[in-house]
Enzyme design. Sequence first.
Site, short mmCIF file in Angstrom:
data_model
loop_
_atom_site.label_atom_id
_atom_site.label_comp_id
_atom_site.label_asym_id
_atom_site.label_seq_id
_atom_site.Cartn_x
_atom_site.Cartn_y
_atom_site.Cartn_z
N ASP A 61 0.88 -1.17 0.00
CA ASP A 61 0.00 0.00 0.00
C ASP A 61 0.92 1.22 0.00
O ASP A 61 1.63 1.46 0.98
CB ASP A 61 -0.88 -0.04 1.26
CG ASP A 61 -1.77 1.18 1.39
OD1 ASP A 61 -1.56 2.17 0.65
OD2 ASP A 61 -2.66 1.15 2.26
N SER A 141 -2.08 14.99 -13.20
CA SER A 141 -3.32 14.87 -13.98
C SER A 141 -3.63 16.20 -14.65
O SER A 141 -3.11 17.26 -14.24
CB SER A 141 -4.47 14.51 -13.03
OG SER A 141 -5.71 14.59 -13.67
N TYR A 154 -9.51 15.58 -5.20
CA TYR A 154 -8.63 14.88 -6.16
C TYR A 154 -7.74 15.90 -6.87
O TYR A 154 -6.52 15.71 -6.98
CB TYR A 154 -9.49 14.10 -7.16
CG TYR A 154 -8.70 13.42 -8.26
CD1 TYR A 154 -8.00 12.24 -8.03
CD2 TYR A 154 -8.64 13.97 -9.55
CE1 TYR A 154 -7.27 11.62 -9.04
CE2 TYR A 154 -7.92 13.35 -10.56
CZ TYR A 154 -7.24 12.18 -10.30
OH TYR A 154 -6.52 11.56 -11.31
N LYS A 158 -3.52 16.37 -7.00
CA LYS A 158 -2.72 16.33 -8.23
C LYS A 158 -1.93 17.63 -8.43
O LYS A 158 -0.86 17.62 -9.03
CB LYS A 158 -3.60 16.00 -9.44
CG LYS A 158 -4.22 14.59 -9.36
CD LYS A 158 -3.15 13.50 -9.29
CE LYS A 158 -3.71 12.10 -9.24
NZ LYS A 158 -2.68 11.06 -9.23
N1 LIG Z 1 -7.83 7.47 -15.77
C1 LIG Z 1 -7.65 8.75 -15.96
O1 LIG Z 1 -8.41 9.37 -16.73
C2 LIG Z 1 -6.54 9.51 -15.28
C3 LIG Z 1 -6.36 10.85 -15.63
C4 LIG Z 1 -5.34 11.58 -15.01
C5 LIG Z 1 -4.53 10.98 -14.07
N2 LIG Z 1 -4.73 9.67 -13.75
C6 LIG Z 1 -3.83 9.11 -12.70
O2 LIG Z 1 -3.10 8.02 -13.25
C7 LIG Z 1 -2.87 7.03 -12.22
C8 LIG Z 1 -3.39 5.68 -12.67
O3 LIG Z 1 -4.77 5.80 -12.99
P1 LIG Z 1 -5.63 4.63 -13.65
O4 LIG Z 1 -6.67 5.29 -14.45
O5 LIG Z 1 -4.76 3.61 -14.26
O6 LIG Z 1 -6.34 4.05 -12.32
P2 LIG Z 1 -6.95 2.59 -12.01
O7 LIG Z 1 -7.90 2.80 -10.88
O8 LIG Z 1 -7.45 1.94 -13.25
O9 LIG Z 1 -5.67 1.76 -11.49
C9 LIG Z 1 -4.99 2.18 -10.33
C10 LIG Z 1 -4.14 1.03 -9.79
O10 LIG Z 1 -3.51 1.51 -8.59
C11 LIG Z 1 -3.69 0.56 -7.54
N3 LIG Z 1 -3.70 1.26 -6.24
C12 LIG Z 1 -4.64 2.12 -5.77
N4 LIG Z 1 -4.31 2.52 -4.54
C13 LIG Z 1 -3.13 1.93 -4.23
C14 LIG Z 1 -2.29 1.95 -3.09
N5 LIG Z 1 -2.59 2.69 -2.01
N6 LIG Z 1 -1.16 1.22 -3.11
C15 LIG Z 1 -0.84 0.46 -4.19
N7 LIG Z 1 -1.60 0.39 -5.29
C16 LIG Z 1 -2.74 1.12 -5.31
C17 LIG Z 1 -5.03 -0.11 -7.83
O11 LIG Z 1 -5.12 -1.37 -7.19
C18 LIG Z 1 -4.99 -0.20 -9.36
O12 LIG Z 1 -4.36 -1.38 -9.80
C19 LIG Z 1 -3.57 7.57 -10.97
O13 LIG Z 1 -2.63 8.24 -10.14
C20 LIG Z 1 -4.57 8.55 -11.52
O14 LIG Z 1 -4.94 9.54 -10.59
C21 LIG Z 1 -5.70 8.92 -14.33
#
Ligand SMILES: NC(=O)c1ccc[n+]([C@@H]2O[C@H](COP(=O)([O-])OP(=O)(O)OC[C@H]3O[C@@H](n4cnc5c(N)ncnc54)[C@H](O)[C@@H]3O)[C@@H](O)[C@H]2O)c1
Length: 258
Positions: A61, A141, A154, A158
Amino acid sequence: MTNAKVALVTGSGQGIGRAIALRLAKDGFNTGLVDIKKGKVETVAREIEALGRKAAIHVADTSRQDEVYAAIDHTEKALGGFDVMINNAGIAQVNPLSDVTPEEFNRIVQINIAGVLWGIQAAAKKFIARKQKGKIISASSIAGYEGSAMLGVYSATKFAVRGLTQAAAKEYGHAGITVNAYCPGIVSTDMWTEIDKRLAAITGAPIGDTLVEYSRKIPLGRIQEPEDIANLVAFLASEDSDYITGQAILTTGGLVCR
Ligand SMILES: NC(=O)c1ccc[n+]([C@@H]2O[C@H](COP(=O)([O-])OP(=O)(O)OC[C@H]3O[C@@H](n4cnc5c(N)ncnc54)[C@H](O)[C@@H]3O)[C@@H](O)[C@H]2O)c1
C-alpha cells in the site's frame, strides 16, 4: 553484456500503470510491479515474462512509508538494480466539496500525496546510496492544472504532485536525479468508468454521457488509451530526457494547454 535497467511501477495491476510496465518491458527494462491487488500484478508479470523480460511482484500500500521502502528494496534485490521509480498509484473521489468528510479527505491525501512523497524520498535515497543517477516520474493529472467540479480534493492532490515534483527536482538535481510528472487527460480505465458512474449519480445524467460530453471537447477527437501515457513515460524514463527535470507534462489531446 551490461545488465538490463530496472524500473518500479506502483499501481501496475491495471490501467495506466500496467501499460507503463509493459511498455518499459518492451524498451528493455526489468520491472518491479507494486500494487495492493496481488492477482492483478501476477497477470501483468506473466505478460512481461512473455516479452522476454523479468518481473518482480511486491504487494504494498503506497500510502504506507515503510511498505514503499520495502518495495524498492525487494525490487533491487530481485532484479539486481534500480534505475527508475514510477509513482503511478492513485485513487479518485467524486464528491461536491460541501460533502467531503475528514475520513475521505485523509484517505485520498495519504494515497495521492503521501504515497508519491514516500516514493520520491525512498527512490532518491536508494539512488544516492547506490551512487548512481536515477529518474523519478509521478502521476499528476489534467486536474493538477485546472480544478475540476466534483473532483475538488482529487484536483488538490494532483496540484500537490506538481509541487513535490518541482521541489524534488531542485533538491536532488545535484545527485543526477531527474524528477518529472505526467498529466493525463481523460483515459479509458476503470478509474474513469467509476468517475462517470458517480457523476451520473450526482448530476442525473445517464451513465456514459459525461464521458461522451468531455470527449467531444478534445481537439484530437478521442479519449486517451493508457498506451498514450506510456509513450510519454517511456521517454521520461529514457536517456533522451536527461536534461528535463521539474516538469509536469500534459498529455490530454489538447484539452488543456499550458
Ligand atoms: N484514468 C484517468 O483518466 C486519469 C487521468 C489523469 C490521471 N490519472 C492518474 O493516473 C494514475 C493511474 O490511474 P488509472 O486510471 O490507471 O487508475 P486505475 O484505478 O485503473 O488503477 C490504479 C491502480 O492503482 C492501484 N492502487 C490504488 N491505490 C493503491 C495503493 N494505495 N497502493 C498500491 N496500489 C494502489 C489499484 O489497485 C490499481 O491497480 C492515478 O494516479 C490517476 O490519478 C488517471
